[in-house]
Design a protein around this motif. Structure first.
Motif, PDB file in Angstrom:
ATOM      1  N   TRP A 104      48.498  71.575  66.134  1.00  0.00           N
ATOM      2  CA  TRP A 104      48.961  71.719  64.761  1.00  0.00           C
ATOM      3  C   TRP A 104      50.484  71.700  64.702  1.00  0.00           C
ATOM      4  O   TRP A 104      51.077  71.059  63.820  1.00  0.00           O
ATOM      5  CB  TRP A 104      48.430  73.006  64.147  1.00  0.00           C
ATOM      6  CG  TRP A 104      49.222  73.447  62.944  1.00  0.00           C
ATOM      7  CD1 TRP A 104      50.019  74.538  62.843  1.00  0.00           C
ATOM      8  CD2 TRP A 104      49.304  72.778  61.680  1.00  0.00           C
ATOM      9  NE1 TRP A 104      50.598  74.603  61.612  1.00  0.00           N
ATOM     10  CE2 TRP A 104      50.188  73.541  60.865  1.00  0.00           C
ATOM     11  CE3 TRP A 104      48.724  71.624  61.164  1.00  0.00           C
ATOM     12  CZ2 TRP A 104      50.498  73.174  59.569  1.00  0.00           C
ATOM     13  CZ3 TRP A 104      49.039  71.245  59.857  1.00  0.00           C
ATOM     14  CH2 TRP A 104      49.910  72.017  59.072  1.00  0.00           C
ATOM     15  N   HIS A 137      51.706  68.150  65.035  1.00  0.00           N
ATOM     16  CA  HIS A 137      51.406  67.399  63.812  1.00  0.00           C
ATOM     17  C   HIS A 137      52.346  67.795  62.682  1.00  0.00           C
ATOM     18  O   HIS A 137      52.899  66.936  61.974  1.00  0.00           O
ATOM     19  CB  HIS A 137      49.953  67.646  63.399  1.00  0.00           C
ATOM     20  CG  HIS A 137      49.609  67.130  62.034  1.00  0.00           C
ATOM     21  ND1 HIS A 137      49.399  65.795  61.772  1.00  0.00           N
ATOM     22  CD2 HIS A 137      49.471  67.784  60.838  1.00  0.00           C
ATOM     23  CE1 HIS A 137      49.134  65.635  60.480  1.00  0.00           C
ATOM     24  NE2 HIS A 137      49.173  66.821  59.902  1.00  0.00           N
ATOM     25  N   THR A 159      55.857  66.437  63.197  1.00  0.00           N
ATOM     26  CA  THR A 159      55.911  64.991  62.946  1.00  0.00           C
ATOM     27  C   THR A 159      55.958  64.692  61.452  1.00  0.00           C
ATOM     28  O   THR A 159      56.742  63.849  60.986  1.00  0.00           O
ATOM     29  CB  THR A 159      54.692  64.297  63.573  1.00  0.00           C
ATOM     30  OG1 THR A 159      54.690  64.528  64.987  1.00  0.00           O
ATOM     31  CG2 THR A 159      54.714  62.794  63.313  1.00  0.00           C
ATOM     32  N   GLN A 160      55.126  65.406  60.679  1.00  0.00           N
ATOM     33  CA  GLN A 160      55.079  65.174  59.233  1.00  0.00           C
ATOM     34  C   GLN A 160      56.378  65.613  58.567  1.00  0.00           C
ATOM     35  O   GLN A 160      56.888  64.933  57.663  1.00  0.00           O
ATOM     36  CB  GLN A 160      53.888  65.928  58.618  1.00  0.00           C
ATOM     37  CG  GLN A 160      52.537  65.485  59.144  1.00  0.00           C
ATOM     38  CD  GLN A 160      52.313  63.991  58.985  1.00  0.00           C
ATOM     39  OE1 GLN A 160      52.585  63.411  57.934  1.00  0.00           O
ATOM     40  NE2 GLN A 160      51.822  63.356  60.043  1.00  0.00           N
TER      41      GLN A 160
END
Length: 244
Positions: A22, A25, A28-29
């Motif tokens: 998580w 992720h 990255t977002q």
């Protein structure tokens, strides 16, 4: 197949590296909408947005933002475009809570935090109130009419963001029609003030001062720094104690 191995497409709770997946992720977002990590070797999950001049701290799924007020709406909008989030609100929000109202013959769930779905009791709720019935009467702060159904029907998001209360009968044997009528009669005789249950801060002049009050902020920052680096599990406890 015997002993098959499958690629992990979604990090689930309980997976040994769910937190790491998580975190990767999320980072990255956030980078994709302009957020830059600040000293990731030391301060993980701390970001800065140079254009909006905003700072963001992420702890699992808890996001805290600081910076110019005029830029915050855009900051949250950018994050929400890549990560599905609840609407942001100012720090210090109150949590939802339960109340047993014997006069109304109901167990009441107060929804202080905005939500879209109707409330479905958890297993812990059922254990806490073993005689609670399945009839569900939802009262919205923004509407006069009540929504009546059974919580076994689930809690689909059929509404816009709302706050209010959900009533469940204390007696599981009472028919839904009788419970709804009794509740409506009770509410007519006892109108609820929307400000009656709002928490208020303690008056600083009336709060007793501890021996370390003079250096409390310095001690707190040292504890938070150490927890942030090595013991994330202590962050929430430290923040909760510091806010008392």
């Amino acid at each position: 197949y015997r002993d098959p191995v499958c690629p992990l497409r979604l990090a689930l709770y309980g997976h040994p590296d769910a937190g790491g997946i998580w975190e990767k992720h999320c980072e990255t977002q956030l980078k994709s909408v302009g957020w830059i990590p600040i000293l990731p070797e030391i301060w993980q999950s701390v970001f800065y947005h140079p254009e909006l001049e905003l700072m963001l701290v992420v702890y699992v799924d808890d996001f805290k933002m600081a910076g110019p007020t005029k830029n915050m709406a855009q900051g949250w909008k950018d994050i929400n475009s890549v990560i599905d989030m609840d609407p942001p609100e100012a720090l210090g929000r109150r949590e939802d809570f339960w109340e047993v109202d014997f006069e109304a013959g109901a167990v009441v769930r107060h929804h202080v935090y905005p939500r879209k779905k109707l409330y479905v009791p958890t297993e812990d709720d059922v254990l806490a109130f073993p005689m609670m019935g399945t009839s569900r009467v939802t009262e919205f702060d923004s509407k006069e009419e009540l929504h009546v159904d059974d919580f076994n029907q689930g809690g689909e998001a059929k509404f816009d963001w709302w706050t209010g209360r959900t009533y469940f009968p204390l007696d599981r044997e009472i028919p839904v029609e009788d419970f709804t009528y009794a509740l409506a009669s009770y509410k007519k005789k006892n109108p609820r003030s929307k400000t009656a249950r709002i928490a208020k801060p303690v008056d600083p002049d009336k709060e007793p001062t501890g021996k370390l009050a003079g250096i409390a902020s310095r001690i707190l920052m040292k504890v938070l720094f150490a927890a942030r680096v090595a013991r994330w599990d202590l962050l929430r406890a430290t923040q909760a104690l510091a806010s008392r």
